[in-house]
Design an enzyme around this catalytic site. Sequence first.
Site, PDB file in Angstrom:
ATOM      1  N   SER A 125       0.823  -1.223   0.000  1.00  0.00           N
ATOM      2  CA  SER A 125       0.000   0.000   0.000  1.00  0.00           C
ATOM      3  C   SER A 125       0.850   1.262   0.000  1.00  0.00           C
ATOM      4  O   SER A 125       0.505   2.261   0.619  1.00  0.00           O
ATOM      5  CB  SER A 125      -0.947  -0.005   1.202  1.00  0.00           C
ATOM      6  N   GLY A 126       2.000   1.219  -0.684  1.00  0.00           N
ATOM      7  CA  GLY A 126       2.757   2.446  -0.956  1.00  0.00           C
ATOM      8  C   GLY A 126       2.155   3.132  -2.183  1.00  0.00           C
ATOM      9  O   GLY A 126       1.079   2.753  -2.669  1.00  0.00           O
ATOM     10  N   ALA A 185       8.692  10.065   1.687  1.00  0.00           N
ATOM     11  CA  ALA A 185       9.412  10.831   0.660  1.00  0.00           C
ATOM     12  C   ALA A 185       9.154  12.319   0.858  1.00  0.00           C
ATOM     13  O   ALA A 185       8.020  12.742   1.021  1.00  0.00           O
ATOM     14  CB  ALA A 185       8.970  10.392  -0.728  1.00  0.00           C
ATOM     15  N   GLN A 186      10.237  13.070   0.830  1.00  0.00           N
ATOM     16  CA  GLN A 186      10.099  14.495   1.126  1.00  0.00           C
ATOM     17  C   GLN A 186      10.315  15.361  -0.106  1.00  0.00           C
ATOM     18  O   GLN A 186       9.506  16.200  -0.455  1.00  0.00           O
ATOM     19  CB  GLN A 186      11.138  14.890   2.179  1.00  0.00           C
ATOM     20  N   GLY A 187      11.447  15.107  -0.768  1.00  0.00           N
ATOM     21  CA  GLY A 187      11.964  16.045  -1.770  1.00  0.00           C
ATOM     22  C   GLY A 187      11.011  16.367  -2.887  1.00  0.00           C
ATOM     23  O   GLY A 187      10.650  17.524  -3.109  1.00  0.00           O
ATOM     24  N   GLY A 188      10.550  15.379  -3.646  1.00  0.00           N
ATOM     25  CA  GLY A 188       9.668  15.711  -4.748  1.00  0.00           C
ATOM     26  C   GLY A 188       9.580  14.639  -5.818  1.00  0.00           C
ATOM     27  O   GLY A 188      10.034  13.511  -5.632  1.00  0.00           O
ATOM     28  N   ARG A 200      23.678  10.535  -7.481  1.00  0.00           N
ATOM     29  CA  ARG A 200      23.729  10.111  -6.083  1.00  0.00           C
ATOM     30  C   ARG A 200      24.911   9.210  -5.743  1.00  0.00           C
ATOM     31  O   ARG A 200      25.560   9.394  -4.720  1.00  0.00           O
ATOM     32  CB  ARG A 200      22.446   9.345  -5.741  1.00  0.00           C
ATOM     33  N   GLU A 204       9.348   0.285  -6.303  1.00  0.00           N
ATOM     34  CA  GLU A 204      10.736  -0.077  -5.963  1.00  0.00           C
ATOM     35  C   GLU A 204      11.035  -1.564  -6.157  1.00  0.00           C
ATOM     36  O   GLU A 204      12.188  -1.956  -6.347  1.00  0.00           O
ATOM     37  CB  GLU A 204      11.005   0.344  -4.508  1.00  0.00           C
ATOM     38  N   LEU A 254       9.029   8.202  -6.931  1.00  0.00           N
ATOM     39  CA  LEU A 254       7.594   8.501  -6.806  1.00  0.00           C
ATOM     40  C   LEU A 254       6.958   8.520  -8.198  1.00  0.00           C
ATOM     41  O   LEU A 254       5.837   8.040  -8.395  1.00  0.00           O
ATOM     42  CB  LEU A 254       7.394   9.864  -6.126  1.00  0.00           C
TER      43      LEU A 254
HETATM   44  C1  FAD Z   1      12.944   8.788   3.657  1.00  0.00           C
HETATM   45  C2  FAD Z   1      12.719   8.615   2.188  1.00  0.00           C
HETATM   46  C3  FAD Z   1      12.667   9.733   1.349  1.00  0.00           C
HETATM   47  C4  FAD Z   1      12.444   9.577  -0.020  1.00  0.00           C
HETATM   48  N1  FAD Z   1      12.322  10.677  -0.823  1.00  0.00           N
HETATM   49  C5  FAD Z   1      11.973  10.520  -2.131  1.00  0.00           C
HETATM   50  C6  FAD Z   1      11.688  11.638  -2.957  1.00  0.00           C
HETATM   51  O1  FAD Z   1      11.734  12.796  -2.510  1.00  0.00           O
HETATM   52  N2  FAD Z   1      11.332  11.420  -4.240  1.00  0.00           N
HETATM   53  C7  FAD Z   1      11.239  10.159  -4.781  1.00  0.00           C
HETATM   54  O2  FAD Z   1      10.905  10.028  -5.951  1.00  0.00           O
HETATM   55  N3  FAD Z   1      11.496   9.083  -4.012  1.00  0.00           N
HETATM   56  C8  FAD Z   1      11.849   9.229  -2.718  1.00  0.00           C
HETATM   57  N4  FAD Z   1      12.075   8.120  -1.931  1.00  0.00           N
HETATM   58  C9  FAD Z   1      11.929   6.800  -2.533  1.00  0.00           C
HETATM   59  C10 FAD Z   1      10.473   6.477  -2.697  1.00  0.00           C
HETATM   60  O3  FAD Z   1       9.703   7.089  -1.708  1.00  0.00           O
HETATM   61  C11 FAD Z   1      10.228   4.977  -2.619  1.00  0.00           C
HETATM   62  O4  FAD Z   1      11.189   4.271  -3.294  1.00  0.00           O
HETATM   63  C12 FAD Z   1       8.902   4.662  -3.257  1.00  0.00           C
HETATM   64  O5  FAD Z   1       7.923   5.496  -2.707  1.00  0.00           O
HETATM   65  C13 FAD Z   1       8.571   3.207  -3.046  1.00  0.00           C
HETATM   66  O6  FAD Z   1       7.212   3.035  -3.282  1.00  0.00           O
HETATM   67  P1  FAD Z   1       6.625   1.577  -3.369  1.00  0.00           P
HETATM   68  O7  FAD Z   1       5.172   1.727  -3.532  1.00  0.00           O
HETATM   69  O8  FAD Z   1       7.374   0.790  -4.359  1.00  0.00           O
HETATM   70  O9  FAD Z   1       7.006   0.937  -1.947  1.00  0.00           O
HETATM   71  P2  FAD Z   1       6.603   1.396  -0.405  1.00  0.00           P
HETATM   72  O10 FAD Z   1       6.123   2.795  -0.440  1.00  0.00           O
HETATM   73  O11 FAD Z   1       7.775   1.063   0.382  1.00  0.00           O
HETATM   74  O12 FAD Z   1       5.411   0.460  -0.143  1.00  0.00           O
HETATM   75  C14 FAD Z   1       5.578  -0.935  -0.032  1.00  0.00           C
HETATM   76  C15 FAD Z   1       4.354  -1.513   0.625  1.00  0.00           C
HETATM   77  O13 FAD Z   1       4.419  -2.930   0.594  1.00  0.00           O
HETATM   78  C16 FAD Z   1       4.115  -3.444   1.879  1.00  0.00           C
HETATM   79  N5  FAD Z   1       4.736  -4.757   2.036  1.00  0.00           N
HETATM   80  C17 FAD Z   1       6.022  -5.089   2.267  1.00  0.00           C
HETATM   81  N6  FAD Z   1       6.158  -6.415   2.364  1.00  0.00           N
HETATM   82  C18 FAD Z   1       4.918  -6.947   2.194  1.00  0.00           C
HETATM   83  C19 FAD Z   1       4.391  -8.261   2.214  1.00  0.00           C
HETATM   84  N7  FAD Z   1       5.149  -9.339   2.454  1.00  0.00           N
HETATM   85  N8  FAD Z   1       3.056  -8.432   1.987  1.00  0.00           N
HETATM   86  C20 FAD Z   1       2.247  -7.360   1.773  1.00  0.00           C
HETATM   87  N9  FAD Z   1       2.690  -6.093   1.772  1.00  0.00           N
HETATM   88  C21 FAD Z   1       4.016  -5.891   1.962  1.00  0.00           C
HETATM   89  C22 FAD Z   1       4.635  -2.377   2.829  1.00  0.00           C
HETATM   90  O14 FAD Z   1       4.059  -2.491   4.109  1.00  0.00           O
HETATM   91  C23 FAD Z   1       4.194  -1.114   2.082  1.00  0.00           C
HETATM   92  O15 FAD Z   1       2.856  -0.819   2.315  1.00  0.00           O
HETATM   93  C24 FAD Z   1      12.300   8.268  -0.566  1.00  0.00           C
HETATM   94  C25 FAD Z   1      12.363   7.156   0.272  1.00  0.00           C
HETATM   95  C26 FAD Z   1      12.565   7.308   1.632  1.00  0.00           C
HETATM   96  C27 FAD Z   1      12.624   6.107   2.502  1.00  0.00           C
END
Ligand code: FAD
Length: 398
Positions: A14-15, A48-51, A270, A362, A378
């Site tokens: 749920s990201g 995520a903060q930056g943008g 980076r 990711e 993002l």
């Molecule tokens: C502090 C921080 C700052 C960042 N700043 C930026 C930024 O400014 N700009 C940018 O573009 N990116 C940024 N990033 C990177 C970016 O936010 C993430 O890489 C991206 O949002 C990942 O999204 P996602 O949906 O793939 O994963 P996530 O947002 O990590 O979501 C993954 C989801 O999967 C769930 N999950 C995990 N394992 C399981 C399982 N076994 N079964 C079911 N669910 C599971 C988790 O609980 C979560 O809900 C930042 C990251 C961090 C940590």
Amino acid sequence: MSTNGHFDVLVVGSGASGLAAAVSAERAGARVALATKASIQSCNSAKAQGGIQAAFGEDDSPEQHADDVWRSSHETADLRLVEVLTSEAPAAIRWLEELGVEFTKEEDGGYRLARCGGASRRRLLQVGDRTGHAITAALRDAAESGGATLFPKSPLAGLERGEHGWRARVGEHVLDTATVVLAAGGRGIAEAKERGELSTNHPGATGEVTRIALDAGAEARDLDALQYHPNGGAWPQTLQGYSIPETTRAYGAVLLNADGEEFTDSLGPRDVVSQAIVDEVASGKGVETPDGRPAVYLDTTRIAERDAEISLPYMLRRYRKAGVDPLAEKILTYPVLHYQNGGLVIDTHAETTLEGVYACGEIAGGTHGRNRMMGNSLLECVVFGRRAGRAAAAKASV
Ligand SMILES: Cc1cc2nc3c(=O)[nH]c(=O)nc-3n(C[C@H](O)[C@H](O)[C@H](O)COP(=O)(O)OP(=O)(O)OC[C@H]3O[C@@H](n4cnc5c(N)ncnc54)[C@H](O)[C@@H]3O)c2cc1C
């Protein structure tokens, strides 16, 4: 174990990517289940903060954006995915706006755009410095007000082929589904634990869903390419592991060694900037935190007060609360484990090498090659989340 019936599309995570996929699949007419490990709010995306990048500047274009991705990846990205990412970026921003995200604007009404590391143009849209929070809140509202069935506290523990597609074990439930969208993020926390290091990631970033997909036969790429955020907080203690937004550097902060000298281009890619900090410290030109950790200075006093107030209010609040004013004194920083560059191999519709199994965000590889630019994660979540949701819904209806 209870069986919770049949769905067209099961989204795991749920990201931002999972929420974008769930909303898109549901709007395409699919019966959607969304299962996630902890609460629906728990994810990296919200931190995520930056943008988020998109080519809106007059001197910019999706092609220029794609060029920057290619160069920053050191020519390792999958160009077909890059083309999709950058050409659909403006539409992804409009979609987020329709869902209620309000990007920071300049007085003339145009987007406030910053230049991030590795970028040749100012291209980073922001919502203050809580961009991920704003994006996930809007996506969550859309997902919760749609018809998706939510399964919080239901981690994916097994995935196998079923009679009509796939059978998944999520927490206490067994779900049958025509298609699956894996959106479970990276493994920053698990990897940091193994290395005895800090990470910027949320506790759920442990990577077991990638393992489950590999065991089911999916292919992956660049899984060894992990990204260090150049600017982890090194001091005060309460900010150790905090990712200091890269927009500090976009708005004028520079990296300095113990002698006050600039030793690298603060807006380089980076991996280059992180390595330069590590090398500077190794050559004896770093500084030490009061608790003996390695660091260099980030001279945040060079940021104009107005820029800081508009684009870095959260970061300022956090440091000031901890007794440090970044506009009055330099802060201490050192690279911190942040992001998984590689992941499951996908095509331009986010389908993995397993038919009917999609991956976005990711957990997927290729879009960034071996080195991601800031602000493109993002974006990847939204662009490929939408694609995955639509394609999974379409396949389920066949
Ligand atoms: C502090 C921080 C700052 C960042 N700043 C930026 C930024 O400014 N700009 C940018 O573009 N990116 C940024 N990033 C990177 C970016 O936010 C993430 O890489 C991206 O949002 C990942 O999204 P996602 O949906 O793939 O994963 P996530 O947002 O990590 O979501 C993954 C989801 O999967 C769930 N999950 C995990 N394992 C399981 C399982 N076994 N079964 C079911 N669910 C599971 C988790 O609980 C979560 O809900 C930042 C990251 C961090 C940590």
